[in-house]
Scaffold this motif. Sequence first.
Motif, PDB file in Angstrom:
ATOM      1  N   LEU A  23      -5.904  55.478  34.986  1.00 50.30           N
ATOM      2  CA  LEU A  23      -5.763  54.880  36.313  1.00 50.30           C
ATOM      3  C   LEU A  23      -6.699  55.616  37.254  1.00 50.30           C
ATOM      4  CD1 LEU A  23      -1.894  54.444  36.568  1.00 50.30           C
ATOM      5  CD2 LEU A  23      -3.578  52.597  36.660  1.00 50.30           C
ATOM      6  N   CYS A  41       5.972  50.452  41.475  1.00 51.25           N
ATOM      7  CA  CYS A  41       6.281  50.920  40.130  1.00 51.25           C
ATOM      8  C   CYS A  41       7.790  50.907  39.896  1.00 51.25           C
ATOM      9  CB  CYS A  41       5.729  52.329  39.948  1.00 51.25           C
ATOM     10  SG  CYS A  41       6.274  53.149  38.448  1.00 51.25           S
ATOM     11  N   LYS A  96      10.062  48.353  37.315  1.00 47.56           N
ATOM     12  CA  LYS A  96      10.904  48.835  36.221  1.00 47.56           C
ATOM     13  C   LYS A  96      12.387  48.776  36.581  1.00 47.56           C
ATOM     14  CE  LYS A  96       7.940  51.668  33.263  1.00 47.56           C
ATOM     15  NZ  LYS A  96       6.926  50.651  33.207  1.00 47.56           N
ATOM     16  N   LEU A 112       7.895  57.571  39.085  1.00 44.86           N
ATOM     17  CA  LEU A 112       6.954  57.678  37.970  1.00 44.86           C
ATOM     18  C   LEU A 112       5.516  57.953  38.376  1.00 44.86           C
ATOM     19  CD1 LEU A 112       8.254  54.945  35.518  1.00 44.86           C
ATOM     20  CD2 LEU A 112       9.176  57.192  36.081  1.00 44.86           C
ATOM     21  N   CYS A 113       5.215  57.832  39.648  1.00 42.13           N
ATOM     22  CA  CYS A 113       3.860  58.193  40.066  1.00 42.13           C
ATOM     23  C   CYS A 113       3.958  58.786  41.457  1.00 42.13           C
ATOM     24  CB  CYS A 113       2.933  56.979  40.055  1.00 42.13           C
ATOM     25  SG  CYS A 113       3.450  55.604  41.073  1.00 42.13           S
ATOM     26  N   SER A 152       0.134  59.797  37.724  1.00 44.55           N
ATOM     27  CA  SER A 152       1.300  59.218  37.043  1.00 44.55           C
ATOM     28  C   SER A 152       1.574  60.062  35.810  1.00 44.55           C
ATOM     29  CB  SER A 152       1.056  57.752  36.698  1.00 44.55           C
ATOM     30  OG  SER A 152      -0.033  57.601  35.825  1.00 44.55           O
ATOM     31  N   CYS A 194       5.780  56.794  33.046  1.00 47.12           N
ATOM     32  CA  CYS A 194       4.687  55.839  33.176  1.00 47.12           C
ATOM     33  C   CYS A 194       4.206  55.438  31.793  1.00 47.12           C
ATOM     34  CB  CYS A 194       3.542  56.449  33.972  1.00 47.12           C
ATOM     35  SG  CYS A 194       2.029  55.475  33.849  1.00 47.12           S
ATOM     36  N   ASP A 195       4.179  54.151  31.530  1.00 48.49           N
ATOM     37  CA  ASP A 195       3.666  53.665  30.243  1.00 48.49           C
ATOM     38  C   ASP A 195       2.523  52.682  30.487  1.00 48.49           C
ATOM     39  OD1 ASP A 195       4.984  51.584  31.348  1.00 48.49           O
ATOM     40  OD2 ASP A 195       6.456  51.327  29.741  1.00 48.49           O
ATOM     41  N   TYR A 196       1.823  52.915  31.610  1.00 52.30           N
ATOM     42  CA  TYR A 196       0.754  51.998  32.038  1.00 52.30           C
ATOM     43  C   TYR A 196       1.249  50.547  32.059  1.00 52.30           C
ATOM     44  CZ  TYR A 196      -2.861  55.656  31.853  1.00 52.30           C
ATOM     45  OH  TYR A 196      -3.613  56.785  32.092  1.00 52.30           O
ATOM     46  N   CYS A 197       2.548  50.387  32.278  1.00 54.28           N
ATOM     47  CA  CYS A 197       3.142  49.043  32.294  1.00 54.28           C
ATOM     48  C   CYS A 197       2.698  48.262  31.054  1.00 54.28           C
ATOM     49  CB  CYS A 197       2.740  48.284  33.554  1.00 54.28           C
ATOM     50  SG  CYS A 197       3.457  48.929  35.053  1.00 54.28           S
ATOM     51  N   PRO A 199      -1.212  46.714  35.489  1.00 53.81           N
ATOM     52  CA  PRO A 199       0.006  47.455  35.853  1.00 53.81           C
ATOM     53  C   PRO A 199       0.497  47.071  37.253  1.00 53.81           C
ATOM     54  CG  PRO A 199      -1.650  48.941  34.972  1.00 53.81           C
ATOM     55  CD  PRO A 199      -2.305  47.603  35.109  1.00 53.81           C
ATOM     56  N   ALA A 200       1.792  47.259  37.483  1.00 59.53           N
ATOM     57  CA  ALA A 200       2.394  46.894  38.769  1.00 59.53           C
ATOM     58  C   ALA A 200       1.691  47.598  39.921  1.00 59.53           C
ATOM     59  CB  ALA A 200       3.875  47.239  38.762  1.00 59.53           C
ATOM     60  N   CYS A 201       1.454  48.911  39.758  1.00 60.85           N
ATOM     61  CA  CYS A 201       0.876  49.676  40.869  1.00 60.85           C
ATOM     62  C   CYS A 201      -0.534  49.197  41.183  1.00 60.85           C
ATOM     63  CB  CYS A 201       0.878  51.168  40.548  1.00 60.85           C
ATOM     64  SG  CYS A 201       0.039  51.600  39.010  1.00 60.85           S
TER      65      CYS A 201
HETATM   66  S1  SF4 Z   1       1.049  52.066  35.368  1.00 62.63           S
HETATM   67 FE1  SF4 Z   1       3.071  51.126  35.604  1.00 62.63          FE
HETATM   68  S2  SF4 Z   1       4.478  52.723  34.966  1.00 62.63           S
HETATM   69 FE2  SF4 Z   1       2.520  53.726  35.348  1.00 62.63          FE
HETATM   70  S3  SF4 Z   1       2.635  54.390  37.474  1.00 62.63           S
HETATM   71 FE3  SF4 Z   1       1.662  52.376  37.490  1.00 62.63          FE
HETATM   72  S4  SF4 Z   1       3.370  50.974  37.786  1.00 62.63           S
HETATM   73 FE4  SF4 Z   1       4.247  52.906  37.178  1.00 62.63          FE
END
Ligand code: SF4
Lengths: 150, 704
Positions: free
Chosen positions: A6, A23, A27, A35-36, A58, A118-121, A131-133
Amino acid sequence: MNTYTLYLNSKRCIGCHGCVVHCKANKGLPVGPILCEISHEPLKSVRGVPKTEFKFRSCYHCEDPFCVTICPTGAMKKREDGIVYVDVPKCIGCMACAGACPWGIPQHNPETNKAVKCDYCMDRLDAGLQPACVTKCTTHALKLVTMKVI
Amino acid sequence: MKKSVWSMCGMCTVRCPIRVEVEDNNVTWLEGNQHILKGALCAKGSAGPSLVADKERPQQPLIRRGGRGAGRWEAVSWEFALDYIADKLKTIIDRHGPEAIMASSRGGPFQDLVKAFTHALGSPNYSNHDSACGRNVHHASISLFGLGRKGFIYDIKNAKHLVLFGRNILASLRPAEVNQVMDMLDKGGRLTYVDVRQTLTGIKATNFFQVRPGTDYALALALIHEIIKAEGYDADFVERYTTGFDELAYFVENYSAEWAAKECGIKAKDIHELVGQLIADRPKVVFHPGWMLSRYNDSFYASRALNCLNALMGNIEVEGGLIFAKGAGDCGGKGPRALNELSPKPTAKRADGVGDVYKQFEKGPGLFHLFYKAMATGNPYPIKGIICVRHDPFACFPDPQAQKEALDNCDLIVSVDTHYSEFGWYADVILPESTYLERDSMIALQKGMKPRMIMRNKAIEPQADTRDLYSIIKGLATRLGLDQYFPFNTVRELWEWQLEPTGFTLADFEKKGFVEYADKPVLYDREKLEGKFKTPSGKIEIISQKLSEWGFPSWKPYESPAKPPKGQYRLVFGRSPLHAHSHTVNNPLLNEMMPENTLWINTREAGKMGVAEGDFVDVISGDITSVITAKLTDFIHPEAVYTVHGFGRQIPLQTRAYHAGMSDQKLMKGQLQNMDPVGGGLNLCETFVTVRKSSKNHQRKVEL
Ligand code: SF4
Ligand code: SF4
Ligand code: SF4
Ligand code: SF4
């Protein structure tokens, strides 16, 4: 081999902490696990303007993750594309992973009594989404970068 | 079952367009509308589902059983609550006439419903929160352009220079606008930021001026002075479209950069450098005239000066400048119908005196705080019933104690809101409105370069015994025999009626979630702007005919703001990107991110008091003492202390927010009627507070 990272364009990031909440909302996390994080150094005057830049963190998705090695049940796993994630049904919530991680990254989810990180969504990635973020970053400052071997 | 719903965020009053994914009546995902926001949302936006799930919001109608504010509530049915309110309203109407009832809501596109209800009752007394927000800016804009503050769109993305006076645009954030600012900066644009402290916005600035509190007007006047002196303004534009330039030039004669530098506590050299940049960047310079500019007793004039600088830059209707907000008519279309069209026009004079005693203020929502005078004195006539919809006067106006004393003259106080408000806690009846994810709202027109119609679609069914606003109003109207003004049984029927003249149908919203009247930005011919300014002269009135007529100067000679006495500080407040005023402080996710506010104190001042970072301090004003954690910073003016607005809530049922942090408005003792006489905005930064180290810090403990 890690495939993803990221990347935060700190020139664009405004420190709004949207990513942190995006994030959590994605989840469905309760109050507690985060998570971040967005952080910054104290302000310093640069040519008359007090300035600072934001940093995003993250999980490092380490090449040789201690959390994976220490996990007694094999719940903490590393995928082929480098993503370190919790295989939830196998997790017993002992939080050894958090202790082993130099940054204490795995978090305890009090609602499920399991680890979450964090699992990179990856569910979104696998569905062809970002990913959401990244998707919802207020200023589009956050990007998922796919690394290539040169 | 899975579905995707176009809707509109309701966590703050920006109302971003969103797309919501729903599975089995649960929100599984929401994001900013890809067509407008490319997915972006702020933290509050993502915390929406957490509001829906929160049991610490009213779950059914409540009627007060103890004294006002005592917190003894009886849960009742909707039928009972609406009957109760209707009966009380009837009694008030019989005894005092319908004008003894007032209603207020938040500003913005959805005022129509509450306004229509007020007018249907036969009362002219509709109001909103704006006298604690944008009234000064609005009236300043009208006096200059003949158009209110929403009459222009700021084309920030294409600007070369954005100048912000206390407009903390990246923290009091509107995602679409924030992206424009970042795009402008990415393209090498300059940002000038003026404030009493450094902010999330100021850290991105090219030029930063930390000014003495209350001196914005001085700096704005000096910019006018220096630009005129350097002949750096757009002379053609000024000649063609403005009146009163010579008077202005004469007026600013003594307000040089050197003078302002002393007054504001900044460097003259820096002002000159800024002037040079502005002249080079013109006309693509945007002077933001302020958003919430209810601060100092010359805020109206400061905003007027900032907008006048826009005129001097000649930036009107140019790319990277101020663009006239276009409506449906500018695209050859028709806008949606408003319910207020059905209601009779009120004939009685307003109880706040606006349009009558106060000719200088626009009638629209009038000025909320002036109704308290009518309540307290019965002049010009009594106000006996008040309904506030999604508006919390105790959290937005100064001195809630004084407000309560005025409200005690009312026979009925109703709060309609999605969460418990401080005002609601003092009310007689709380009607819980469904959250924005659980309700449909009226179709509204959003003016802009590309005007569009927007709508809020219910994404999920209500999770508690709550109702949408139309059903609530309709329920009351039916009981009062006012059905003819609200003839629609459902919001869908209302939408269809609204859309009739537009030529669009609900199906047209399905593709993108909104309907646009134009494909490309609509611009007027800049050579033919005559008549576009709705002032008496049709020009930008640097000297306003109307202001002169009402006996107010167009330019007020500058007066230096008072310095706080020793041991005291000027209390200033602002916003965080994590909270929407007071509405979100109890939201589980947002509260987790920011559970309380702090008091920013200049490091050296704190040193004098022996206060260290993280210490508790007492903040005292009149008979009010608040305790709050100190945050020390070099980057706040020593005369000021700062806090984030919205905290210090006192509603026991909001366990997370209860007594967390400090409320700025409670400390504004005696300030409820401290209003800018020309702009109508409240002077919310004119309170001095005493700050001292709190006894709460004592290390000595009695316990073992
Ligand atoms: S990638 Fe997904 S799990 Fe990781 S910080 Fe971003 S939103 Fe959260
Ligand atoms: S949402 Fe984007 S802009 Fe906001 S803090 Fe996160 S990375 Fe920065
Ligand atoms: S908490 Fe779960 S993932 Fe972490 S070490 Fe224990 S079992 Fe493994
Ligand atoms: S700014 Fe944030 S809270 Fe406000 S409407 Fe937009 S997403 Fe919602």
